[in-house]
Write an enzyme that holds these catalytic residues in place. Structure first.
Site, PDB file in Angstrom:
ATOM      1  N   HIS A 132      90.787 -61.653-142.606  1.00  0.00           N
ATOM      2  CA  HIS A 132      90.323 -62.371-141.462  1.00  0.00           C
ATOM      3  C   HIS A 132      89.106 -61.864-140.862  1.00  0.00           C
ATOM      4  O   HIS A 132      87.978 -62.663-140.620  1.00  0.00           O
ATOM      5  CB  HIS A 132      91.425 -62.181-140.599  1.00  0.00           C
ATOM      6  N   GLU A 133      89.003 -60.412-140.781  1.00  0.00           N
ATOM      7  CA  GLU A 133      87.697 -59.685-140.274  1.00  0.00           C
ATOM      8  C   GLU A 133      86.609 -60.229-141.190  1.00  0.00           C
ATOM      9  O   GLU A 133      85.313 -60.497-140.498  1.00  0.00           O
ATOM     10  CB  GLU A 133      87.986 -58.431-140.122  1.00  0.00           C
TER      11      GLU A 133
HETATM   12 ZN   LIG Z   1      89.458 -62.698-135.177  1.00  0.00          ZN
END
Ligand SMILES: [Zn+2]
Length: 261
Positions: A132-133
């Site tokens: 996600h990052e």
């Molecule tokens: Zn985020």
């Protein structure tokens, strides 16, 4: 009469605004969403590296060999499938059990706080958070936020001049400048869109890296059941409400196409 030169200034500003917006159009990976990115990527990366150094210089870095090995192992598998050789990916563990969070800065600089590890639980759970990052970095969400700020500032400055000038022509020019941006949606709050996009990119990356994308949902279940009273930081910046879970669920079939364990 100050009207003349001011009008010219306003027109120039509007022209510059429109020019910047057209010049700075880009497309986000995976979703194909149109973005406005006014800053050259190299500059964005340099800012990201500096901010990363500064944040980490004030943080307590974890030297736990087990945790570091896990974060590097999972992070590098995600970085490999991210297919962005211009970035020098870095994954740092911050020793802070009270912070249930992770972040990414432009150029592929990622940090994860030890507080989130009880919820990520295993490699697959961690893979979702890191992916996600990485998704935020890949989609240049930091640069996008900076561009939005810049446009708002330019627009605001022009508007101030127009109001001082009280010239309807000047106001029209500013509206035109705003109109160009508004058409492309830069006035809309992006944060939710960016979070959803990072989830979408992240879940595909984790699958490509060989982690079961369905584990992302289990991570959110753990996060939500563990914190019923006050929400942890990852949830406050990353809302885990029904909408997000529903959206995440919708990405699973697509992600499974890339999952070959
Ligand atoms: Zn985020």
């Amino acid at each position: 009469m100050p009207g003349g030169p001011m009008k010219r200034y306003v027109f120039l500003l509007s022209f510059l605004l429109a020019f910047l917006v057209i010049l700075g159009c880009a497309t986000a990976p995976v979703t194909g969403r149109t973005q406005i990115l006014l800053m050259p990527e190299g500059e964005e990366i340099a800012l990201g590296i500096n901010a990363y150094k500064e944040i980490l210089s004030k943080a307590k870095i974890s030297h736990d060999p087990g945790i570091n090995a896990q974060v590097k192992r999972v992070g590098m598998r995600i970085a490999q499938v991210a297919d962005k050789p211009e970035y020098s990916w870095e994954f740092t563990v911050v020793d802070d059990n009270a912070t249930i969070n992770a972040f990414a800065l432009p150029g592929g600089k990622v940090a994860v706080y030890t507080g989130i590890l009880p919820y990520t639980k295993d490699d697959a759970g961690l893979a979702f958070v890191l992916a996600h990052e990485v998704g935020h970095a890949l989609a240049r969400h930091g640069g996008e936020r900076m561009s939005e700020q810049l446009l708002l500032q330019l627009g605001q400055e022009g508007l101030n001049i127009a109001i001082a000038d009280k010239s309807s022509q000047a106001i029209q020019a500013i509206n035109l400048g705003y109109g160009v941006g508004a058409t492309l949606g830069f006035m809309l709050p992006f944060s939710r869109t960016q979070e959803l996009e990072a989830d979408h990119i992240g879940i595909i990356l984790m699958a490509k890296a060989g982690y079961d994308p369905r584990e992302a949902l289990k991570f959110f279940e753990r996060m939500m059941s563990g914190h019923t009273k006050k929400g942890p930081a990852f949830l406050s910046t990353h809302p885990a409400d029904e909408t997000r879970i529903k959206d995440l669920n919708a990405f699973i079939p697509e992600a499974l196409q890339y999952y070959h364990p």
